[in-house]
Design an enzyme around this catalytic site. Sequence first.
Site, mmCIF file in Angstrom:
data_model
loop_
_atom_site.group_PDB
_atom_site.id
_atom_site.type_symbol
_atom_site.label_atom_id
_atom_site.label_comp_id
_atom_site.label_asym_id
_atom_site.label_seq_id
_atom_site.Cartn_x
_atom_site.Cartn_y
_atom_site.Cartn_z
ATOM 1 N N ASP A 87 -10.285 -26.453 21.236
ATOM 2 C CA ASP A 87 -9.468 -25.504 20.501
ATOM 3 C C ASP A 87 -9.377 -24.261 21.392
ATOM 4 O O ASP A 87 -10.225 -24.048 22.255
ATOM 5 C CB ASP A 87 -10.154 -25.213 19.162
ATOM 6 C CG ASP A 87 -9.242 -24.424 18.246
ATOM 7 O OD1 ASP A 87 -8.067 -24.210 18.615
ATOM 8 O OD2 ASP A 87 -9.704 -24.020 17.164
ATOM 9 N N ASP A 122 -2.167 -20.474 20.032
ATOM 10 C CA ASP A 122 -1.234 -20.124 18.952
ATOM 11 C C ASP A 122 -1.726 -18.892 18.202
ATOM 12 O O ASP A 122 -2.818 -18.391 18.472
ATOM 13 C CB ASP A 122 -1.094 -21.315 17.985
ATOM 14 C CG ASP A 122 -2.435 -21.741 17.405
ATOM 15 O OD1 ASP A 122 -3.433 -21.724 18.156
ATOM 16 O OD2 ASP A 122 -2.508 -22.083 16.211
ATOM 17 N N CYS A 274 -27.559 -41.738 -1.670
ATOM 18 C CA CYS A 274 -27.111 -42.170 -0.346
ATOM 19 C C CYS A 274 -28.195 -43.036 0.272
ATOM 20 O O CYS A 274 -29.384 -42.783 0.084
ATOM 21 C CB CYS A 274 -26.855 -40.925 0.496
ATOM 22 S SG CYS A 274 -26.468 -41.262 2.220
ATOM 23 N N CYS A 276 -28.144 -43.717 3.676
ATOM 24 C CA CYS A 276 -28.072 -43.572 5.134
ATOM 25 C C CYS A 276 -29.504 -43.597 5.673
ATOM 26 O O CYS A 276 -30.458 -43.435 4.919
ATOM 27 C CB CYS A 276 -27.324 -42.292 5.513
ATOM 28 S SG CYS A 276 -28.304 -40.785 5.422
ATOM 29 N N CYS A 279 -31.592 -40.599 4.317
ATOM 30 C CA CYS A 279 -31.895 -40.506 2.880
ATOM 31 C C CYS A 279 -32.721 -41.682 2.366
ATOM 32 O O CYS A 279 -33.506 -41.531 1.429
ATOM 33 C CB CYS A 279 -30.608 -40.407 2.079
ATOM 34 S SG CYS A 279 -29.627 -38.978 2.541
HETATM 35 ZN ZN ZN Z 1 -27.732 -39.772 3.466
#
Ligand code: ZN
Length: 541
Positions: A87, A122, A274, A276, A279
Amino acid sequence: MSFEIKEKDLLGRIGKLKTKSGTVETPLLFPVINPSIQPVPTRRLKEHFGFEAVITNAYILKKRYGDIVTEQGLHGFLDFDGAVMTDSGAYQILVYGGVEVNQAEIVDYQERIGSDIATMLDIPTGWHVRKDSAKVTVAETLKRAKALFKLKTRQDILWVGPVQGGRHLDLVQKSAKAMGKLPFQIHALGSPTEVMEGYRYDVLVDMIMTAKMNLPLNRPLHLFGAGHPHMLALAVALGCDLFDSAAYALYARENRYMTENGTWRLNEMDYFPCQCPKCASSTPKAVLEMLDKEREVFLAEHNLHVCVAELKRVKQAIRDGRLWEHVEMRAHAHPALLSALKRVTEYEDFIEKFSPTAKQSGLFFFDYVGLSRPEVVHYRKRLQERYRPPEDVKILLLLPQTRTKPFHKAEEFKKVRQTISRVQNDKLGCMHICFYAAPFGVIPLELDEVYPLSQHEVAQPLDQEVIDYVASQVAAYIHRSPCKAVVLLHDQKTWGATVKKQCRTACTKKSVAFECLGVHGEASKEILTRLEMILKKNLSE
Ligand SMILES: [Zn+2]
């Protein structure tokens, strides 16, 4: 062409974007890298999470690290061998006022460090900006955009042309049209943080759609500053291909836990919703007791896992042609998201025009919001524009939808079918049989098995908006039909009085006879006898 579209649903697409560091798949989320406070190492982002690309800020790199990045190269400096987008620092202008760098310098710097995707300098419009000031940002951005193509020297970098205008949609339109004429490979929409933080997703829909409708559709669109998993599906459905997320790290620092349905505060959680790798083996309580740094890493990694999972779900939904269903599901996580989805109605014609409407799978229709989905809009237009009601028809016979599909094969319809055959054997004249059904409206019997007229499931009871819609479709069809009489088998229990009322009004307007018989489910012997009489009477007239 650097961008190739592989699969589409709504305005969402799975595409391949070719960069000099490899081809990446869109929709794509770039985690924002801040080299001085990066909670998750960039190498790990690729190896552990599978991120093919990251984004970082060229202005901050130049200011803090200057020539170190030039010497090591951007990929070496970040220790990342995927695609790197930079950016330009435009956002810093928005937040901190002027930046002590000009466009020539920042273009040159991005070329020298070797960005794969680079952004011109910009001028973001911002949110609480009056129209005259907004106009200036649009004009100045366009002026610099034109200058960019004289400044840049490398041919292997993809350049991003941001669309400005903020909430002034006429300016967004003007900006998109003008930027789209320049040879950018990618466009971006400045989505002010205020829109996101204020949950003004309805405004965001207007901004995205205005940009989308005025930009070349074959170029990817980046939605700046938007990467929350709960709005990803909506933005993809509207045609955004690229996203960046600084939120995964910023939220982690503030003990905020992302989910695909919103953000929770860690100290208010008893359970992790969750599985994942982070977790699955911990609890909110255990994470709260961690040292600050450790907790930040835990949350940042969880937040990334959630983003990746949602991105995968969105891609799978595109492949399955079920993106609308996915967006509806997410929209019910927050009223602001549902407001945004309702706003999409305004753009249903444009979306229908560019969305595939023939699919492998059936549709789930929940409520009137689904009336805007391209399949429903497509059918309505097709019936109006391409379907001509049969000539020489004395009676238009309207039958209610049945629970089973296709309707004409349904058990409830069997006896009515026998009655119709008996009458037709007398060769008194022609009648045309149509079903009235949610959500599609009028379905001529001969089209009954055409996709998706039999391949959908509708939630019952119907809401009034859906009933009104179907009734209006029935009335419009009566208006077009050359029939001399309309016979309605009226299912009061499912449809209330609306369809009957609209039929009667349409018949009166057209000066044709109107007959109505009440049924629900299978027609009784008495009703069938009356139906036979009515049909015979009207056919002989
Ligand atoms: Zn998680």
